[in-house]
Design an enzyme around this catalytic site. Structure first.
Site, PDB file in Angstrom:
ATOM      1  N   GLU B  60       0.806  -1.229   0.000  1.00 29.28           N
ATOM      2  CA  GLU B  60       0.000   0.000   0.000  1.00 29.28           C
ATOM      3  C   GLU B  60       0.836   1.274   0.000  1.00 29.28           C
ATOM      4  O   GLU B  60       0.479   2.261  -0.635  1.00 29.28           O
ATOM      5  CB  GLU B  60      -0.982   0.003   1.181  1.00 29.28           C
ATOM      6  N   HIS B 129     -11.280  -4.197   9.074  1.00 31.20           N
ATOM      7  CA  HIS B 129     -11.801  -4.024   7.710  1.00 31.20           C
ATOM      8  C   HIS B 129     -13.138  -3.282   7.707  1.00 31.20           C
ATOM      9  O   HIS B 129     -13.902  -3.404   6.751  1.00 31.20           O
ATOM     10  CB  HIS B 129     -12.010  -5.380   7.029  1.00 31.20           C
TER      11      HIS B 129
END
Lengths: 319, 330
Positions: B60, B129
């Site tokens: 990321e 999440h």
């Protein structure tokens, strides 16, 4: 590869400018004339100048927080860099960045970074643009030995390798991350072996030999255009402390002393005199000119206005 | 007008902008043949190829940083993060690099990029999440923050975000992807641009203002419908973008109704709701208030896995309904 005297003297001149700039900056800090901090690259000039001077106008560099030599190598305007150090409106970043954020997009300097390893992913993106637009140019990402232990190092080398991007990763190994010697921060002697993990070419060089660095960068530039990224490690030594305030209690005076004998500017001067038979008067003239360039830069900076208060709100967002 | 899903609206926005500008490209994990974790980019690789739909390793920081570096040098990248929670892995590149670039270099460059970030709870994905971390991004000068609620807004706001010359974090609440709504036909869509910084009054009312954004707009509208049958006329203000913030619409609405409820899914402490309340009480609307400004937010807990616990962690239509009722009965 034969280097002309013109190129050799350009390299010498830029190294001298860097040294004069650094010594002036040290003096200005000691006199309390500069607000903030700076990280000096005295002893590492061959690395930044040797690489930067080998690049073309369209090539990009991303510098480190210890990156004055890298910017000078790429051709930054000395007046604008000195004015930036002094936080002036006429500085290359209008006084908003300071030494840690020297940038001049007009010469391909995409900026020095205050975050160790912070420029690595950005360099991958700059090289992606070059590849995407089919440009015949490269991106050089400077970083230090300390950054080689950041996660961004791994992520960036891996991504650049997969996409075969024209990035030359240049690790200036000055052996210290602030006070920590590399022997305490990694279990290898030569950072260039990490290139193998990315199926990438790795090269380890004497970073105090400006001629070697310059020649190898010329070769590396062509290599990365054809084959994708490469890791070049330049071994050198940080002769001063980490930043303006550092008593250097973590290393022996003898160690510093032994590296002073390998001062890249002294070595190069000797080479020019003895091997290249350049008359001392010529060198002396360049040295005087470099000193004068920095005095001129200081005069420019000191006579420049401070940014007005309303500048605080400028350039947060682009239109 | 035809109806499409929120996910389709986002795909259309990206595809149209990619056709319009060859400098626009998409970077992310599994966005090619797989179509992205939520299927948003499905089919795009067939049209645009691997050069512009660039699948990345699970890195990321490198994805967001490479996007920023590409943006600095002339491209206009869109990043799809698989989950907004993974912004944590790219925080340096987003906060210290992309957001600071223009300012710290004295306006030399710009960083036109969009980070699309699927956010929010409701899918049983638990604590790592399911977060709503938009307030973190609002706290960083140099970032724009967009949280669209409908397919219509998602398309218009994403097209504007892609054309914007700054880093934009575009939060897509995962539960909204299948939501259907009216979006102009493709032939008119070139003009379908919604400016960043303009709130939308999704329902007008005179008795109480709900200031909200994202998925909570839908729950607020549903609660407002029920309250309407009791004679309570609720105004629902959808902020659409948090940075820049349309303070005027918020203040005007507060002045009009005199009662304000701020609703968001993100946890209450340090949430953007505090900023919204301050926006009202710092303004001339303060003198028009007839009751204290209230916040209804996610509880200060990580999102749990169990379905019932998860639902209990964030505002619901029922809790919005009850809170408004309580405020009206004071």
């Amino acid at each position: 590869m034969h280097l002309t005297n013109t190129v050799l003297l350009e390299l010498y001149s830029k190294m001298r400018q860097t040294r004069e700039f650094e010594e002036m900056a040290v003096k200005l800090f000691a006199q309390g004339k500069v607000h903030g901090t700076a990280h000096f690259c005295i002893g590492e000039e061959a690395a930044g100048i040797g690489v930067g001077h080998a690049l073309d106008q369209d090539d990009y560099i991303l510098q480190t927080h210890r990156g004055h030599h890298q910017a000078i190598g790429k051709g930054i305007n000395l007046n604008h860099m000195m004015a930036e150090l002094l936080g002036k409106e006429s500085g290359c970043c209008k006084g908003k960045g300071g030494s840690m954020h020297i940038a001049d997009f007009s010469v391909g300097s995409l900026g020095a970074n205050g975050i160790v390893g912070g420029g690595l992913p950005l360099s991958v993106g700059a090289a992606l643009t070059q590849q995407y637009l089919g440009k015949n140019a490269v991106t050089v990402c400077f970083f230090g030995d300390g950054a080689a232990n950041e996660g961004s190092f791994h992520e960036s080398l891996n991504l650049a390798s997969i996409w075969k991007l024209p990035v030359l990763f240049v690790c200036i190994n000055n052996q210290y991350g602030m006070s920590t010697h590399i022997s305490k921060s990694m279990n290898i002697d030569d950072i260039s072996i990490r290139a193998a993990s990315y199926n990438m070419k790795g090269l380890s060089l004497d970073g105090n030999d400006v001629v070697l660095v310059y020649k190898e960068t010329l070769k590396a530039k062509e290599y990365v255009k054809k084959h994708g990224p490469m890791l070049m490690v330049l071994h050198t030594y940080r002769l001063l402390g980490h930043s303006k305030s550092d008593a250097q209690v973590y290393r022996a005076k003898e160690e510093v002393k032994s590296w002073r004998k390998k001062d890249p500017i002294l070595l190069f001067r000797k080479y020019l005199l003895t091997e290249k038979k350049i008359p001392e008067t010529v060198l002396k003239q360049l040295e005087d000119q470099a000193a004068q360039d920095i005095l001129n830069a200081l005069a420019f900076a000191e006579s420049s206005p401070e940014p007005m208060a309303e500048k605080l709100f400028e350039d947060i967002f682009a239109d | 007008m035809r109806e499409i899903t929120y996910a389709e609206a986002i795909r259309e926005a990206m595809s149209e902008e990619m056709r319009r500008d060859t400098g626009v490209l998409l970077l992310g994990e599994d966005i090619g043949t797989y179509g992205g974790a939520f299927g948003v980019s499905r089919g795009m690789i067939e049209e645009f190829g691997e050069k512009r739909i660039r699948e990345t390793p699970i890195s990321e920081a490198a994805i967001v940083g490479a996007a920023a570096g590409a943006a600095m040098t002339g491209l206009r990248p869109i990043v799809e993060l698989m989950f907004s929670d993974f912004i944590t892995l790219a925080m340096d590149q987003l906060v210290n690099q992309a957001a600071k670039n223009r300012y710290q270099f004295g306006g030399q460059g710009s960083v036109p990029m969009v980070v699309r970030a699927p956010s929010g709870s409701g899918k049983g994905a638990a604590a790592q999440h399911s977060q709503s971390i938009e307030a973190w991004c609002c706290h960083v000068p140099g970032l724009k923050v967009v949280v669209p609620s409908t397919p219509y807004d998602a398309k218009g706001l994403l097209k504007s975000s892609i054309r914007d010359n700054n880093p934009v974090v575009f939060f897509e609440q995962k539960l909204l992807y299948p939501v259907i709504g009216e979006v102009p036909e493709k032939e008119f869509s070139e003009d379908h641009l919604i400016p960043l910084g303009k709130a939308d009054i999704k329902k007008e009312g005179a008795d109480l203002s709900i200031i909200t954004y994202g998925r909570m707009v839908h729950l607020s509208l549903a609660a407002a419908e029920r309250l309407h049958s009791l004679g309570i006329k609720v105004e629902v203000v959808d902020l659409r973008t948090l940075v820049p913030l349309d303070s005027k619409t918020i203040i005007d609405s507060a002045k009009k109704t005199g009662k304000v409820l701020v609703v968001h899914e993100a946890v209450k402490t340090g949430g953007f709701g505090g900023e919204l309340v301050s926006t009202i009480v710092d303004s001339e609307a303060f003198c028009s208030l007839t009751s204290p400004v209230k916040r209804l937010c996610g509880y200060d807990v990580p999102i749990p896995y169990n379905k019932n616990l998860e639902a209990y962690a964030v505002p619901t239509e029922e809790s919005i309904y009850k809170t408004v009722l309580g405020m009206m009965q004071r």
